[in-house]
Design an enzyme around this catalytic site. Structure first.
Site, short mmCIF file in Angstrom:
data_model
loop_
_atom_site.label_atom_id
_atom_site.label_comp_id
_atom_site.label_asym_id
_atom_site.label_seq_id
_atom_site.Cartn_x
_atom_site.Cartn_y
_atom_site.Cartn_z
N PHE A 131 -98.65 56.44 -22.64
CA PHE A 131 -99.25 57.64 -22.05
C PHE A 131 -98.13 58.65 -21.72
O PHE A 131 -97.12 58.27 -21.12
CB PHE A 131 -100.01 57.25 -20.78
CG PHE A 131 -100.88 58.35 -20.26
CD1 PHE A 131 -102.02 58.73 -20.95
CD2 PHE A 131 -100.57 59.01 -19.09
CE1 PHE A 131 -102.83 59.76 -20.49
CE2 PHE A 131 -101.37 60.04 -18.62
CZ PHE A 131 -102.50 60.41 -19.32
N ASP A 210 -98.07 48.96 -17.68
CA ASP A 210 -99.07 49.90 -17.18
C ASP A 210 -100.44 49.34 -17.60
O ASP A 210 -100.76 49.28 -18.79
CB ASP A 210 -98.84 51.29 -17.79
CG ASP A 210 -99.84 52.33 -17.28
OD1 ASP A 210 -100.91 51.93 -16.78
OD2 ASP A 210 -99.55 53.53 -17.39
N TYR A 235 -109.46 54.54 -11.37
CA TYR A 235 -110.64 55.40 -11.56
C TYR A 235 -111.32 55.16 -12.91
O TYR A 235 -112.31 55.80 -13.22
CB TYR A 235 -110.28 56.89 -11.41
CG TYR A 235 -108.95 57.31 -12.01
CD1 TYR A 235 -108.81 57.43 -13.38
CD2 TYR A 235 -107.86 57.55 -11.20
CE1 TYR A 235 -107.60 57.80 -13.93
CE2 TYR A 235 -106.63 57.91 -11.74
CZ TYR A 235 -106.51 58.04 -13.11
OH TYR A 235 -105.30 58.39 -13.65
N LYS A 236 -110.78 54.23 -13.71
CA LYS A 236 -111.43 53.94 -14.99
C LYS A 236 -112.36 52.74 -14.80
O LYS A 236 -113.41 52.88 -14.19
CB LYS A 236 -110.36 53.66 -16.05
CG LYS A 236 -109.33 54.78 -16.23
CD LYS A 236 -108.39 54.46 -17.36
CE LYS A 236 -107.13 55.28 -17.33
NZ LYS A 236 -107.29 56.69 -17.63
N ARG A 385 -112.70 59.70 -28.40
CA ARG A 385 -112.46 58.39 -27.78
C ARG A 385 -113.73 57.95 -27.06
O ARG A 385 -114.26 58.67 -26.22
CB ARG A 385 -111.29 58.53 -26.80
CG ARG A 385 -110.72 57.25 -26.31
CD ARG A 385 -109.47 57.50 -25.47
NE ARG A 385 -109.75 58.22 -24.22
CZ ARG A 385 -108.91 58.29 -23.19
NH1 ARG A 385 -107.72 57.72 -23.27
NH2 ARG A 385 -109.23 58.95 -22.11
#
Ligand code: PLP
Length: 425
Positions: A131, A210, A235-236, A385
């Site tokens: 990322f 990560d 938050y995912k 995605r």
């Protein structure tokens, strides 16, 4: 179930739903618009119903009535308490996980800590699929340390995966730290974290994973794999809500001598003594910095139980089935329309999101959002995605999403949209 056994069409999707052992967990979430197919991949998990109630109490009672007394009624312990719940999802024994700050800030803290623990080594290994914020943090760390470090990014031959041997060849005796996303954000490539960790340890390097795209979707065994350090967002798949704070893991035997590069009062031994000298508290709590976002922590705490109740084995089983079904539909329905798979075919090397690539990906994505009731996200240059969340994504939704994508292309609906990008994609 193998891809060969799937069939296209809504009836078959309904059959898969009928066999789904996690089907009822969808009821635990707020589904405000039943026609909206939420396959955002996966930047923001849905809102659990129990969080609505928990937030009402947190706001009306704990904040509204109890006021400052809340700190002595559970708020102060929230970063550690919620950390222990997350620990159960990442295979970590007690006392090694806390919730704090953002993923990026935690990555900074743990990178600086790791580099300090490997003096004399000048190499950091990551990859081109990581990322971007992670890479920015690593670049910032090397700048801060006087450009003494070389950041080596392992290439990807196909833009989807990284060859394990190429990675292993890059990890040498000069390597202080190997830091990667366990599941990569764009393609959903899943590393063999145990093997990579072992290889890094063989030459004395530390490993920092990560877990943002794997926690809550893929089984993680930090203790068993011997991982040194890890970070991840909430938050995912953890459904912590927008801007919910991240977590960090520091292996127990590294904690004693590990110092955070940011010395704040929440990481101090006894903050309410207001000593003028910093003394780190025992254990992983020293990586806390300032006042934590209590409302977000409490929202996340109630959401985590849903994952713990479902169990990661069942979650992973459904995730593999969902993504395999989607890959099958990409091959049979979307490939003839110019789509290519942007994710690994092997489910063992794939997380819970699938990217599909099309030269008109951006405009197709816009049309899906604006007029088709499908909410994926777009990642440059041409990836749509699709995040499939075992607790609430149904097989019927996967079929319907693919069918709506087909219509956007066949009916050329995307031609109505500009190619200029919106601020947030
Ligand atoms: C893999 C990964 N790492 C880091 C981040 C950045 O997280 P934060 O905004 O919490 O710093 C994200 C955000 O989506 C991510 O997907």
């Amino acid at each position: 179930m193998e891809e060969l056994d799937f069939e296209p069409g809504p009836a078959f999707a309904r059959q898969l739903d009928a066999e789904d052992e996690l089907a009822s967990s969808r009821e635990a979430f707020v589904i405000a618009d039943p026609d909206l197919i939420y396959v955002d991949g996966n930047s923001l998990g849905r809102l659990p119903r129990r969080t609505v109630e928990r937030m009402r109490t947190a706001v009306e009672v704990e904040w509204g009535r109890d006021l400052i007394r809340g700190w002595n009624a559970g708020w102060y312990q929230a970063p550690a308490r919620v950390g222990e719940k997350i620990a159960q999802l990442v295979g970590a024994g007690p006392g090694q996980v806390v919730v704090s700050d953002s993923t990026s800030v935690n990555l900074f803290k743990l990178t600086m800590t790791a580099l300090a623990k490997r003096p004399g080594r000048a190499r950091i290994v990551s990859d081109v699929l990581n990322f971007p914020s992670d890479l920015y943090i690593l670049q910032g760390c090397t700048r801060l340390l006087g450009d003494r470090y070389h950041l080596h990014l392992v290439p990807s031959g196909d833009g989807i995966t990284v060859d394990q041997q190429t990675l292993f060849d890059a990890i040498d005796e000069q390597t202080a730290l190997v830091t990667l996303s366990h599941v990569t954000f764009k393609s959903g490539f899943l590393y063999d974290a145990a093997a990579v960790t072992e290889q890094a340890h063989e030459v004395g390097a530390l490993v920092l994973w990560d877990l943002s795209h794997s926690v809550g979707a893929v089984p993680v065994e930090l203790d068993r794999w011997g991982v040194d350090l890890a970070v991840g967002c909430t938050y995912k798949y953890l459904n912590g809500g927008p801007g919910a704070p991240a977590f960090l893991y520091v292996r127990r035997d590294l904690q004693e001598e590990a110092l955070s590069p940011i010395w704040g009062w929440f990481g101090q031994r006894s903050p309410f003594d207001f000593d003028l000298e910093y003394e780190p508290t025992e254990g992983v709590g020293r990586f806390l910095v300032g006042t934590p976002p209590i409302l977000s922590l409490l929202a996340m705490e109630s959401a985590l139980d849903l994952l713990l109740e479902a169990g990661l084995e069942r979650i992973r089983r459904k995730s593999v089935r969902l993504t395999s079904y989607l890959v099958y539909l990409v091959d049979t329905v979307l490939a003839p329309l110019g789509f290519a798979l942007g994710s690994p075919r092997d489910p063992a090397r794939r997380g819970s999101h699938v990217s599909i690539q099309h030269p008109e990906g951006y405009r197709i994505n816009r049309a899906l959002i604006e007029e088709m009731g499908v909410l994926p996200d777009f990642r440059e240059p041409d990836n749509i995605r699709l995040g499939l969340v075992p607790l609430y994504t149904s097989f019927a939704e996967v079929w319907e999403a693919v069918d709506r994508i087909r219509r956007v292309v066949e009916e050329e609906r995307y031609l109505r949209y500009p190619t200029e990008r919106l601020l947030v994609t």
